[in-house]
Enzyme design. Structure first.
Site, short mmCIF file in Angstrom:
data_model
loop_
_atom_site.label_atom_id
_atom_site.label_comp_id
_atom_site.label_asym_id
_atom_site.label_seq_id
_atom_site.Cartn_x
_atom_site.Cartn_y
_atom_site.Cartn_z
N ASP A 60 0.86 -1.18 0.00
CA ASP A 60 0.00 0.00 0.00
C ASP A 60 0.90 1.23 0.00
OD1 ASP A 60 -1.70 2.13 0.56
OD2 ASP A 60 -2.93 0.97 1.95
N ALA A 113 -5.70 18.86 -6.48
CA ALA A 113 -4.85 19.43 -5.43
C ALA A 113 -3.75 18.46 -5.04
CB ALA A 113 -5.70 19.78 -4.20
N LYS A 149 -2.34 16.41 -7.07
CA LYS A 149 -1.36 16.44 -8.15
C LYS A 149 -0.59 17.76 -8.18
CE LYS A 149 -1.97 12.29 -9.67
NZ LYS A 149 -0.89 11.28 -9.58
N TYR A 176 -8.65 15.89 -6.12
CA TYR A 176 -7.64 15.08 -6.80
C TYR A 176 -6.60 15.99 -7.43
CZ TYR A 176 -5.49 12.47 -10.64
OH TYR A 176 -4.58 11.93 -11.52
N ASN A 178 3.94 5.91 -9.39
CA ASN A 178 2.78 5.92 -10.28
C ASN A 178 1.47 5.69 -9.52
OD1 ASN A 178 1.31 5.41 -12.97
ND2 ASN A 178 1.04 3.46 -11.89
#
Length: 230
Positions: free
Chosen positions: A54, A146, A148, A144, A81
């Site tokens: 995880d 934010a 990145k 999401y 990734n």
């Protein structure tokens, strides 16, 4: 022999990157949270090391790095990734769901860099962070996005930390890509102008960045389908 560890490598961009590196004769380890998906990947790519891990749990990230080095004796590159979106917004979303997304998308890459750094310095290797155009452009209420944006900052801050060690850092920011990213909302919306990148197309850019000559730093790659407005 070059060794690369890819998080979130059982499907999508991570799996495509792993397959392309394996085709070049390189050694690859991939992580993922779901053993069933990793097992399917391993069935098709038995030469890869697959690790249930995880990315939002630093101890598991450290264990994945240790297992990779234990198996192959070295670690040259990492590809951060692993990541996903809750597909909701600041005004109507679920903060409990955001927590796990932030841990995976932001803490995970940071923990991976920390765990791998001594090995990357010894190899004068490379770090690739898989970001998004959502981390370069503002969009309404996009949590999401934010995460990145945080990854965009992490790439620059990491570069300033590790350049003197001979380590390259590349932020790859793709636009919409056909992967299971869109699974929670039933697949990619069909009306996206310009369409979608494929996982193999994004992977090809990652592999290109990883295989640059020593001393060459490819700082940023931003890629979209021709005709995409964002």
């Amino acid at each position: 022999m070059t060794v690369t560890l890819i998080t979130g490598g059982s499907a999508g961009i991570g799996a495509a990157t792993a397959r392309q590196l394996l085709a070049l004769g390189q050694r690859v380890a991939v992580t993922g949270r779901r053993a069933d998906k990793l097992n399917r990947f391993a069935d098709d790519n038995p030469e890869a090391l697959t690790l249930v891990s995880d990315s939002g749990v630093p101890a598991e990230v450290q264990a994945a790095v240790d297992s990779t080095v234990g198996k192959f004796g070295r670690l040259d590159n990492i590809v951060a990734n692993a990541g996903y979106a809750t597909h909701d917004g600041l005004d109507d979303g679920d903060p409990d769901g955001w927590r796990d997304m932030v841990l995976t998308n932001v803490l995970g890459p940071a923990a991976l860099i920390r765990a791998a750094l001594p090995h990357l310095a010894a190899a004068r290797g490379r770090i690739v962070l898989v970001g998004s155009v959502a981390g370069l452009l503002h969009t309404p209420g996009n949590i999401y996005g934010a995460t990145k944006w945080a990854l965009t900052g992490l790439a620059g801050n990491t570069r300033q930390l590790v350049s003197a060690k001979g380590i390259g850092v590349t932020l790859v920011s793709p636009g919409g890509t056909e992967t299971d990213f869109f699974g929670p909302i039933g697949g990619p919306p069909a009306d996206r102008p310009g369409g979608y990148l494929t996982a193999d197309q994004v992977a090809a850019s990652i592999v290109w960045a990883l295989n640059q000559p020593e001393g060459v730093d490819i700082s940023t790659i931003t890629m979209r389908r021709i005709g995409s407005p964002v």
